[in-house]
Design a protein around this motif. Structure first.
Motif, PDB file in Angstrom:
ATOM      1  N   ALA A  84      30.450  10.433  17.638  1.00  0.00           N
ATOM      2  CA  ALA A  84      30.507   9.521  16.490  1.00  0.00           C
ATOM      3  C   ALA A  84      30.767  10.291  15.195  1.00  0.00           C
ATOM      4  O   ALA A  84      30.442  11.469  15.059  1.00  0.00           O
ATOM      5  N   TRP A  85      31.340   9.569  14.234  1.00  0.00           N
ATOM      6  CA  TRP A  85      31.603  10.128  12.904  1.00  0.00           C
ATOM      7  C   TRP A  85      30.939   9.213  11.879  1.00  0.00           C
ATOM      8  O   TRP A  85      30.975   7.996  12.024  1.00  0.00           O
ATOM      9  N   PRO A  86      30.281   9.717  10.870  1.00  0.00           N
ATOM     10  CA  PRO A  86      30.155  11.126  10.478  1.00  0.00           C
ATOM     11  C   PRO A  86      28.969  11.830  11.119  1.00  0.00           C
ATOM     12  O   PRO A  86      28.890  13.051  11.093  1.00  0.00           O
ATOM     13  N   THR A  87      28.024  11.069  11.689  1.00  0.00           N
ATOM     14  CA  THR A  87      26.828  11.683  12.249  1.00  0.00           C
ATOM     15  C   THR A  87      26.385  10.907  13.478  1.00  0.00           C
ATOM     16  O   THR A  87      26.594   9.684  13.552  1.00  0.00           O
ATOM     17  N   PRO A  88      25.758  11.570  14.461  1.00  0.00           N
ATOM     18  CA  PRO A  88      25.267  10.850  15.654  1.00  0.00           C
ATOM     19  C   PRO A  88      24.257   9.762  15.329  1.00  0.00           C
ATOM     20  O   PRO A  88      24.075   8.825  16.119  1.00  0.00           O
ATOM     21  N   TRP A  89      23.582   9.871  14.185  1.00  0.00           N
ATOM     22  CA  TRP A  89      22.559   8.875  13.852  1.00  0.00           C
ATOM     23  C   TRP A  89      23.155   7.478  13.637  1.00  0.00           C
ATOM     24  O   TRP A  89      22.449   6.485  13.735  1.00  0.00           O
ATOM     25  N   VAL A  90      24.436   7.403  13.321  1.00  0.00           N
ATOM     26  CA  VAL A  90      25.078   6.083  13.176  1.00  0.00           C
ATOM     27  C   VAL A  90      24.964   5.309  14.481  1.00  0.00           C
ATOM     28  O   VAL A  90      24.587   4.134  14.500  1.00  0.00           O
ATOM     29  N   ILE A  91      25.283   6.000  15.583  1.00  0.00           N
ATOM     30  CA  ILE A  91      25.215   5.344  16.892  1.00  0.00           C
ATOM     31  C   ILE A  91      23.769   5.090  17.297  1.00  0.00           C
ATOM     32  O   ILE A  91      23.429   4.025  17.822  1.00  0.00           O
ATOM     33  N   VAL A  92      22.901   6.072  17.067  1.00  0.00           N
ATOM     34  CA  VAL A  92      21.506   5.943  17.513  1.00  0.00           C
ATOM     35  C   VAL A  92      20.848   4.743  16.842  1.00  0.00           C
ATOM     36  O   VAL A  92      20.247   3.881  17.512  1.00  0.00           O
ATOM     37  N   ILE A  93      20.956   4.685  15.526  1.00  0.00           N
ATOM     38  CA  ILE A  93      20.326   3.572  14.798  1.00  0.00           C
ATOM     39  C   ILE A  93      21.026   2.256  15.127  1.00  0.00           C
ATOM     40  O   ILE A  93      20.382   1.223  15.373  1.00  0.00           O
ATOM     41  N   GLY A  94      22.356   2.284  15.147  1.00  0.00           N
ATOM     42  CA  GLY A  94      23.104   1.053  15.434  1.00  0.00           C
ATOM     43  C   GLY A  94      22.804   0.508  16.820  1.00  0.00           C
ATOM     44  O   GLY A  94      22.588  -0.701  16.994  1.00  0.00           O
ATOM     45  N   SER A  95      22.782   1.382  17.812  1.00  0.00           N
ATOM     46  CA  SER A  95      22.514   0.913  19.173  1.00  0.00           C
ATOM     47  C   SER A  95      21.083   0.417  19.328  1.00  0.00           C
ATOM     48  O   SER A  95      20.823  -0.541  20.061  1.00  0.00           O
ATOM     49  N   PHE A  96      20.142   1.041  18.617  1.00  0.00           N
ATOM     50  CA  PHE A  96      18.753   0.590  18.692  1.00  0.00           C
ATOM     51  C   PHE A  96      18.624  -0.842  18.173  1.00  0.00           C
ATOM     52  O   PHE A  96      18.015  -1.706  18.826  1.00  0.00           O
ATOM     53  N   PHE A  97      19.211  -1.096  17.013  1.00  0.00           N
ATOM     54  CA  PHE A  97      19.100  -2.444  16.455  1.00  0.00           C
ATOM     55  C   PHE A  97      19.896  -3.460  17.265  1.00  0.00           C
ATOM     56  O   PHE A  97      19.474  -4.614  17.407  1.00  0.00           O
ATOM     57  N   SER A  98      21.032  -3.038  17.805  1.00  0.00           N
ATOM     58  CA  SER A  98      21.829  -3.998  18.590  1.00  0.00           C
ATOM     59  C   SER A  98      21.110  -4.376  19.877  1.00  0.00           C
ATOM     60  O   SER A  98      21.138  -5.539  20.292  1.00  0.00           O
ATOM     61  N   THR A  99      20.442  -3.405  20.521  1.00  0.00           N
ATOM     62  CA  THR A  99      19.695  -3.742  21.748  1.00  0.00           C
ATOM     63  C   THR A  99      18.490  -4.613  21.433  1.00  0.00           C
ATOM     64  O   THR A  99      18.170  -5.531  22.194  1.00  0.00           O
ATOM     65  N   CYS A 100      17.825  -4.344  20.309  1.00  0.00           N
ATOM     66  CA  CYS A 100      16.708  -5.214  19.899  1.00  0.00           C
ATOM     67  C   CYS A 100      17.207  -6.637  19.660  1.00  0.00           C
ATOM     68  O   CYS A 100      16.581  -7.623  20.080  1.00  0.00           O
ATOM     69  N   GLY A 101      18.350  -6.749  18.979  1.00  0.00           N
ATOM     70  CA  GLY A 101      18.902  -8.080  18.710  1.00  0.00           C
ATOM     71  C   GLY A 101      19.301  -8.804  19.980  1.00  0.00           C
ATOM     72  O   GLY A 101      19.052 -10.014  20.132  1.00  0.00           O
ATOM     73  N   ALA A 102      19.905  -8.074  20.934  1.00  0.00           N
ATOM     74  CA  ALA A 102      20.294  -8.702  22.197  1.00  0.00           C
ATOM     75  C   ALA A 102      19.065  -9.159  22.979  1.00  0.00           C
ATOM     76  O   ALA A 102      19.075 -10.223  23.609  1.00  0.00           O
ATOM     77  N   GLY A 103      17.991  -8.354  22.924  1.00  0.00           N
ATOM     78  CA  GLY A 103      16.755  -8.762  23.580  1.00  0.00           C
ATOM     79  C   GLY A 103      16.187 -10.030  22.980  1.00  0.00           C
ATOM     80  O   GLY A 103      15.727 -10.932  23.700  1.00  0.00           O
ATOM     81  N   LEU A 104      16.217 -10.128  21.650  1.00  0.00           N
ATOM     82  CA  LEU A 104      15.739 -11.344  20.976  1.00  0.00           C
ATOM     83  C   LEU A 104      16.589 -12.553  21.364  1.00  0.00           C
ATOM     84  O   LEU A 104      16.064 -13.654  21.581  1.00  0.00           O
ATOM     85  N   GLN A 105      17.907 -12.354  21.427  1.00  0.00           N
ATOM     86  CA  GLN A 105      18.779 -13.474  21.808  1.00  0.00           C
ATOM     87  C   GLN A 105      18.460 -13.952  23.228  1.00  0.00           C
ATOM     88  O   GLN A 105      18.444 -15.152  23.496  1.00  0.00           O
TER      89      GLN A 105
END
Length: 1086
Positions: free
Chosen positions: A467-488
Motif C-alpha cells: 500500500a501507498w503511502p503507508t501500510p497503516w492505510v490498509i490496516v486501519i481501513g480493513s479493520f473498519f470495513s470488517t467491523c462495518g460488514a459485521g454490523l451489516q
C-alpha cells in the motif's frame, strides 16, 4: 347512497357482480395506491424517536448508483480481500488463483442474471432473496433456502468479527493478547475478544439500526480508500519498491520477529575507543611520528540473535542444527516491485501441508533428511492447503450480490436499477479481484505471499506492504470495513429471520416474528447473536469461511433453479423486464454452484443439503399451507401433464396394475358420512399408493344445491385427512342417485389416471325398506361398473371391519376362488397385508372342485401357480358333490318369489292411489291397499323367520353410494308423473283389471300356491351350498373374499339377485365381494 352515484350507468348490466368483479377504474386506483414494503431500515429509524408522530411516507428516491451499486460493493468487498487474497495467490499461484476468482465470479454473475430476472418480475418486498425463492419455488423451498441464507448471513457476521479481531491482535496491538504464544493460544484470544466484539455490535444493533446505516457510508469509504492505495502502491513499486527485507536460511523463510539487526549467523563488532594495553583485543602501534602508542580498532566475530535459535550456546564452536550448519543466511526483497519480473516465479502453485516451512524454490540450499523442527524460527504453514480449500475460503469474498434486491422498496425504479447496479457491481469487484491477483503476483515475492500472517516481514499485513503511502492505510481501513460488514450482517440476518417467521411457514419460528414496538426484531437478534457466537467459538477464519460458503451457494443454486424453472415452464406470469437471461445460463449457474459446494468441502455440502432437506420436509408436513403461485406447482402441472400424456399411449401392463379406487360414500341429512369405515378399508388397501377418488352424490338441482355440494366435498376432505387417505374428492349433483353414480363412474379421473376399481357399500336394510330404490341403485351400479369394465369391491358388514388402530394379531384372510376374473382375488389379500392392520394375518386360498374335477391335481396346480406368483398361502380344494335340492332351498326360493310379488303389489296399490285424480272416486281402493299391505307383512314375517339373521346389519335404507335426500327426489318424481298423466275412471278401472289381479285376499291365496321358477331354485341351491361350505371352512377368518356373481340380464329378477347374495354371505362376519374388471391384474412373469 343513490344507485346512480354508486354504479356507472353504462355498467348497469354488471351491477349485481360488482362485489366479485370490480370496475377497472377502482382496480387501477387500488394498484396506484399500493406502497412498496422497504427492507425495514426507514420505518425502524422513524419509530425509534419516542413520541414522534408518524411521518408521511416519501416516495422512494434512490437511484442505481446509491441504491444498488454502492451497497453491493460494500457487501462484496470484505475481509477476505485484505487478509487472505495474497495468501491464496501465493499458495495457488497466479494461474490457479485467477481460475478460482473467475469461477467464483462467474457463479455470482450468472446468479445475478437469474436474480435480476426474478427481481424484475414484480415487486420484491422485505426478505429479498428469501422472498424471491419462496414465491418462485414455494414455501417448502423458500423456507429451507431462506433459513440457509439466514445461517450464511449469520456466519458471515462471525467471519467479519473474527477478521476484525485478527487485524486488531496481529497487526494493530499485538501486545493486547491475553494468552501469549501461537496456535491454540491465539485461538483463545480470538474467542474472548470476538465474544466481546459480538456483544458490543449486538447492543449497537439493538439500540438502533439508524446508527448502523449512518456508519455504513464511512465503512464503504474505508474500503474504497484501501483498494485505491493498493493500486497506487503497485504502480509506485515499479519505480521505488518499498523496503521490506526477508531473511532466508538456504531457501527457508525466517520469522521476522526473531531476526535482530542482522540476518546472519555472526556479525563483526568493531571497537574504536581508547583502551588499556592489557586488552587483548587491540594491538599497539609505535610507528607514529609522536612516538606515543595508539590503539588500532579491531573487529570481533560475535553470534547474532538467530544463532541462539539454532545452537544450544553462544560459543562459536557449539554444535548447531544440521541445516543451519549446511546453509547460509541471505536477505531478499519482500516487495521486488512491478518491474522485477517476480511474476514468473509466482505463476505456479505451492501447496503446503500443516507444519511445512515456507520455502523459495529459486534459492539453492543443501537439504537434510529430517524435516524442520517447529522450535526453529521458520515461517510455517498453519493448515494443509489445496485447491478445493482455497475455493471455500475465497468464495465469501464474492457474496453480497443480494444487497440491491433487498432494498428494492427504496429505489426510484427498481425494475431498472437492480439489474444494472448489481451486474455493474459484480463486474467492478471481479475486475478488482482479477487485477489484484495479477498485481500481487507481479509485485510481492512468493514467500511473503504464502506467509499468511506476515511473519516474514516483521508482522506487517502482507497486502499493507504494497500500500501507498503507508501500510497503516490498509490496516486501519480493513479493520473498519470488517467491523462495518459485521454490523451489516447482524442487522440484516435478524430481519431475514423475522420475514420468514412472519410468513408463518415454520411453526416453531413464530416467536421470532415479534419484536419491539417499532418493529425491531429483538428475539431474532438474540438468536442471531447466539448462532454467531458458535462461529466465533470456532475461532478460525479459515474454518468459518467454508461454512458460510455452503449456505450462500445453496441460496444461489435455488435462485438459478427458480429462474430456469420459470423460464422453461413458460408461466403466464413470468414476464421479467430484464430480458437478458436464458434458462441455459441459469442452469449453468446452478451447476457451478453445485460443483463449488462439493469442490470446496464435500462433507459441508452434504450437511448443508441435509439441513435444507430436513427443513423442507418439516415445512411440508407441519408448516402452514401457502399458495404463492410458485414454480414448483407449475413444475408439478407440467410433470403431471407429461405423465398423463405418456399414460395415454396404451393401457398399463399387468405388472403395473394396481387398484385405482373410486370410493362411493353416502352422506346423511346432516352431511355426515354414513360408513366412514369404507374409507378406512380403502386406505388399508392402498397403503398410500396409486389413485384414490372419494365421491358422493347430492340429490337436487346443481344451480340450487351448489353450496350443499361444496359442504359435502369439504366433509369428504376432512374425513380423508382423518383417515390419512391421499387422493381427491368429487361431489356430483344429480336428480337421482343412480344417475349421479353413473356420471361419476364415467367421468372420474383424467386421461390414463382413471379409476379401475369401484368400492361401494352393501345396502344393509334393503329387505325392510318398502322403497326399492336402495337395492335398485346398488344393482344399477354393479351393471354400470361391469359395462365400464371396472372392478368392483363390496365390503359387507363394513362396520365390523378393523380400524387403522386395531391391527389383527392373528387369523387368516380367506380367498374363495370360485371363478377366475383377472386375478383380483389373488392380488387384494397381498395388498391388504402390506398394511399394518392385516400384516400378521395368514392367507388361505380355497377353490371349489366339481365331481368331474381331479381335486388332487387341482391342488398341485394351484400351489404351483401361487409359487410362480410369489404369494405365500395355504391351499385347499373343496369338493362339492352333486346333491338333490333340499326342502330348505325350495322353501327359501318360494318365500323369495312370494315376497317380491307382494312388495310389487304394495307399491302398485300405492301408485294407483296417488295417480287417481279424485281420492274418493272409489271407496274400495283404500281397503284393498290395506289388505295388500297386511298380507305382504305376513309373507315378510314368515320370510324373516326362515332366513338366517345377517350379522352386523345396519338400519341404512340405501347403498353407501346412494342419494342424500330420498324424500325430495321421490316427491319431485311423483309430482312429475302427476303432471304428465291424466287418469279417468274408465282408465283407472281398466288398469286395475289388467294389473291388479292379486289385490284381493283371494288373489293372495292363489299366489301363495304358485310353484317357484326352476332357474331361481337352481341359483338358490348354489348359494345355499356354497354358503354352507364357506361358513364351515371360514367361520373364524378375519376376512373372507369371494367372487361376486353378476346381476341377471333380465331386470325383473333384480330383487331375487339381492336375495341370492344375501344367502351366499349369511353367517360370515366380514365379507368382501369381488368382481373383476375383465382384464388380467396379476402375472407370473417378471
Amino acid at each position: 347512497m343513490d344507485d346512480d352515484d354508486f354504479y356507472d350507468r353504462n355498467l348497469a348490466l354488471f351491477e349485481e357482480e360488482m362485489d366479485t368483479r370490480p370496475k377497472v377504474s377502482s382496480l387501477l386506483n387500488r394498484l396506484a395506491n399500493y406502497t412498496n414494503l422497504t427492507q425495514g431500515a426507514k420505518e425502524h429509524e422513524e419509530a425509534e424517536s419516542i413520541g414522534e408522530k408518524k411521518k408521511a411516507g416519501k416516495s422512494p428516491q434512490m437511484g442505481t448508483f446509491m441504491g444498488v451499486y454502492l451497497p453491493c460493493l460494500q457487501n462484496i468487498f470484505g475481509v477476505i480481500l485484505f487478509l487472505r487474497l495474497t495468501w491464496v495467490v501465493g499458495t495457488a499461484g497466479v494461474l490457479q488463483a485467477l481460475c478460482i476468482v473467475f469461477i467464483c465470479c462467474c457463479c455470482t454473475m450468472l446468479t445475478a442474471i437469474s436474480m435480476s430476472a426474478i427481481a424484475t418480475n414484480g415487486v420484491v418486498p422485505a426478505g429479498g432473496s428469501y422472498f424471491m425463492i419462496s414465491r418462485s419455488l414455494g414455501p417448502e423451498f423458500g423456507g429451507a433456502v431462506g433459513l440457509c441464507f439466514y445461517l450464511g448471513t449469520t456466519f458471515a457476521g462471525s467471519m467479519y468479527i473474527l477478521g476484525a479481531i485478527e487485524i486488531l491482535l496481529v497487526y494493530i496491538v499485538p501486545e493486547a493478547s491475553i494468552f501469549k504464544g501461537d496456535g491454540s493460544t491465539m485461538l483463545n484470544n480470538m474467542r474472548i475478544y470476538g465474544s466481546i466484539c459480538l456483544l458490543l455490535m449486538s447492543l449497537l444493533v439493538f439500540v438502533g439500526v439508524k446508527y448502523v446505516n449512518k456508519l455504513a457510508s464511512i465503512f464503504l469509504a474505508c474500503v474504497i480508500v484501501s483498494i485505491i492505495s493498493i493500486y497506487i502502491g503497485a504502480l509506485v513499486s515499479a519505480f521505488h519498491p518499498p523496503y521490506f527485507p526477508v531473511c532466508m536460511l538456504g531457501n527457508r523463510t525466517i520469522n521476522g520477529h526473531d531476526v535482530g539487526e542482522d540476518c546472519g549467523k555472526t556479525f563483526l563488532e568493531t571497537i574504536s575507543k581508547t583502551a588499556e594495553l592489557s586488552v587483548t583485543n587491540f594491538t599497539v602501534d609505535y610507528e607514529n611520528s609522536t612516538g606515543q602508542p595508539t590503539l588500532a580498532p579491531a573487529q570481533v566475530e560475535k553470534p547474532t540473535k538467530l544463532w541462539g535459535h539454532f545452537c544450544p550456546s553462544q560459543a562459536l564452536n557449539a554444535t548447531c542444527d544440521e541445516y543451519f550448519n549446511s546453509n547460509n543466511f541471505s536477505e531478499i526483497q519482500g516487495i521486488p516491485g512491478l518491474a522485477s519480473g517476480i511474476i514468473s516465479e509466482n505463476l505456479w502453485s505451492s501447496y503446503l501441508s500443516k507444519g511445512d516451512v515456507v520455502e523459495k524454490r529459486s534459492l539453492r540450499s543443501s537439504h537434510v533428511a529430517h524435516p524442520a523442527s517447529i522450535e526453529r524460527p521458520y515461517v510455517f504453514a498453519d493448515i494443509t492447503t489445496s485447491f478445493t480449500l482455497l475455493v471455500g475460503i475465497f468464495f465469501p469474498s464474492v457474496t453480497g450480490i443480494m444487497a440491491g434486491s433487498n432494498r428494492s422498496g427504496d429505489l426510484k425504479d427498481a425494475q431498472r436499477s437492480i439489474p444494472i447496479g448489481t451486474i455493474l457491481a459484480i463486474l467492478t469487484t471481479s475486475l478488482v479481484y482479477l487485477s489484484s491477483v495479477v498485481l500481487f503476483g507481479a509485485c510481492i515475492d512468493g514467500v511473503v505471499l504464502r506467509d499468511k500472517f506476515g511473519d516474514s516481514v516483521k508482522g506487517h499485513l502482507v497486502v499493507g506492504t504494497l500500500a501507498w503511502p503507508t501500510p497503516w492505510v490498509i490496516v486501519i481501513g480493513s479493520f473498519f470495513s470488517t467491523c462495518g460488514a459485521g454490523l451489516q450482517s447482524l442487522t440484516g440476518a435478524p430481519r431475514l429471520l423475522q420475514a420468514i417467521a412472519k410468513d408463518n411457514i415454520i411453526p416453531f419460528l413464530r416467536v421470532f416474528g415479534h419484536g419491539k414496538a417499532n418493529g425491531e426484531p429483538t428475539w431474532a437478534l438474540l438468536l442471531t447473536a447466539l448462532i454467531a457466537e458458535l462461529g466465533i467459538l470456532i475461532a478460525s477464519l479459515d474454518l468459518v469461511a467454508p461454512i458460510l460458503t455452503m449456505f450462500f451457494l445453496m441460496c444461489y443454486l435455488f435462485v438459478n433453479l427458480a429462474c430456469a424453472l420459470q423460464t422453461l415452464l413458460r408461466t403466464p406470469n413470468w414476464r421479467p423486464r430484464f430480458s437478458y437471461y436464458h434458462w441455459t445460463l441459469s442452469f449453468l449457474g446452478m451447476t457451478i454452484c453445485l460443483a463449488l459446494m462439493f469442490i470446496s468441502s464435500w462433507y459441508y455440502a452434504i450437511v448443508a443439503m441435509v439441513i435444507a432437506g430436513m427443513i423442507y420436509k418439516y415445512i411440508e408436513y407441519h408448516g402452514a399451507e401457502k399458495e404463492w403461485g410458485d414454480g414448483i406447482r407449475g413444475l408439478s402441472l407440467s410433470a403431471a401433464r407429461y405423465a398423463l400424456l405418456r399414460l395415454e399411449e396404451g393401457p398399463p401392463h399387468t405388472k403395473n396394475w394396481r387398484p385405482q379406487l373410486l370410493v362411493l360414500l353416502k352422506l346423511d341429512e346432516d352431511a355426515h358420512v354414513k360408513s366412514p369405515r369404507l374409507l378406512t378399508f380403502a386406505s388399508q388397501l392402498k397403503a398410500g399408493k396409486g389413485l384414490t377418488i372419494v365421491g358422493t352424490v347430492v340429490s337436487g338441482n346443481f344451480l340450487h344445491s351448489f353450496g350443499e355440494a361444496l359442504a359435502a366435498e369439504q366433509t369428504l376432505k376432512n374425513l380423508m385427512d382423518k383417515e390419512r387417505v391421499k387422493g381427491f374428492c368429487q361431489c356430483i349433483v344429480a336428480q337421482k342417485a343412480r344417475e349421479g353414480i353413473s356420471h361419476m363412474i364415467q367421468s372420474s379421473g383424467l386421461g390414463g389416471m382413471k379409476p379401475n376399481t369401484v368400492v361401494m357399500g352393501w345396502p344393509h336394510a334393503w329387505r325392510q325398506s318398502e322403497d326399492p330404490q336402495s337395492w335398485k341403485t346398488f344393482i344399477n351400479t354393479v351393471r354400470v361398473t361391469t359395462a365400464a369394465h371396472l372392478a368392483l369391491l363390496v365390503p359387507k358388514n363394513i362396520s365390523l371391519f378393523p380400524s387403522n388402530s386395531e391391527p389383527c394379531t392373528e387369523g387368516y384372510i380367506d380367498v374363495w376362488w370360485i371363478v377366475h376374473d383377472g386375478g383380483m382375488l389373488m392380488l387384494l389379500p397381498f395388498l391388504l397385508r402390506q398394511h399394518k392392520v392385516w400384516r400378521k394375518c395368514g392367507m388361505r386360498i380355497f377353490t371349489v372342485a366339481q365331481m368331474e374335477d381331479n381335486s388332487i391335481q387341482m391342488k398341485k396346480d394351484l400351489a404351483t401357480f401361487l409359487y410362480h406368483l410369489r404369494i405365500e398361502a395355504e391351499v385347499e380344494v373343496v369338493e362339492m358333490h352333486d346333491s338333490d335340492i333340499s326342502a330348505y332351498t325350495y322353501e327359501r326360493t318360494l318365500m323369495m318369489e312370494q315376497r317380491s310379488q307382494m312388495l310389487r303389489q304394495m307399491r302398485l296399490s300405492k301408485s294407483d292411489r296417488e295417480r287417481e285424480g279424485n281420492p274418493g272416486s272409489s271407496s274400495s281402493r283404500p281397503e284393498a291397499g290395506g289388505a295388500a299391505r297386511n298380507q305382504a307383512q305376513l309373507v315378510k314375517d314368515r320370510n324373516s323367520m326362515l332366513r338366517l339373521t345377517s350379522i352386523g346389519s345396519d338400519d341404512d335404507d340405501d347403498t353407501d353410494g346412494g342419494e342424500r335426500d330420498r324424500a325430495a327426489s321421490g316427491g319431485s318424481s311423483e309430482h312429475h308423473r302427476r303432471v304428465q298423466m291424466t287418469w279417468t275412471k274408465e282408465k283407472t278401472s281398466h288398469y286395475r283389471a289388467t294389473h291388479s289381479g292379486c289385490s284381493t285376499p283371494e288373489g293372495f291365496r292363489d299366489m301363495l300356491s304358485i310353484r317357484p321358477d326352476h332357474s331361481n331354485v337352481r341359483r338358490m341351491h348354489t348359494a345355499v351350498k356354497l354358503n354352507e361350505v364357506i361358513v364351515n371352512k371360514s367361520h373364524d377368518a378375519r376376512l373372507v373374499l369371494l367372487n361376486m356373481p353378476g346381476p341377471p340380464k333380465n331386470t325383473e329378477g333384480d330383487e331375487n339377485y339381492m336375495e341370492f347374495l344375501e344367502v351366499l354371505t349369511e353367517g360370515l362376519e366380514r365379507v368382501l365381494l369381488v368382481r373383476g374388471g375383465g382384464s388380467e391384474v396379476i402375472t407370473i412373469y417378471s
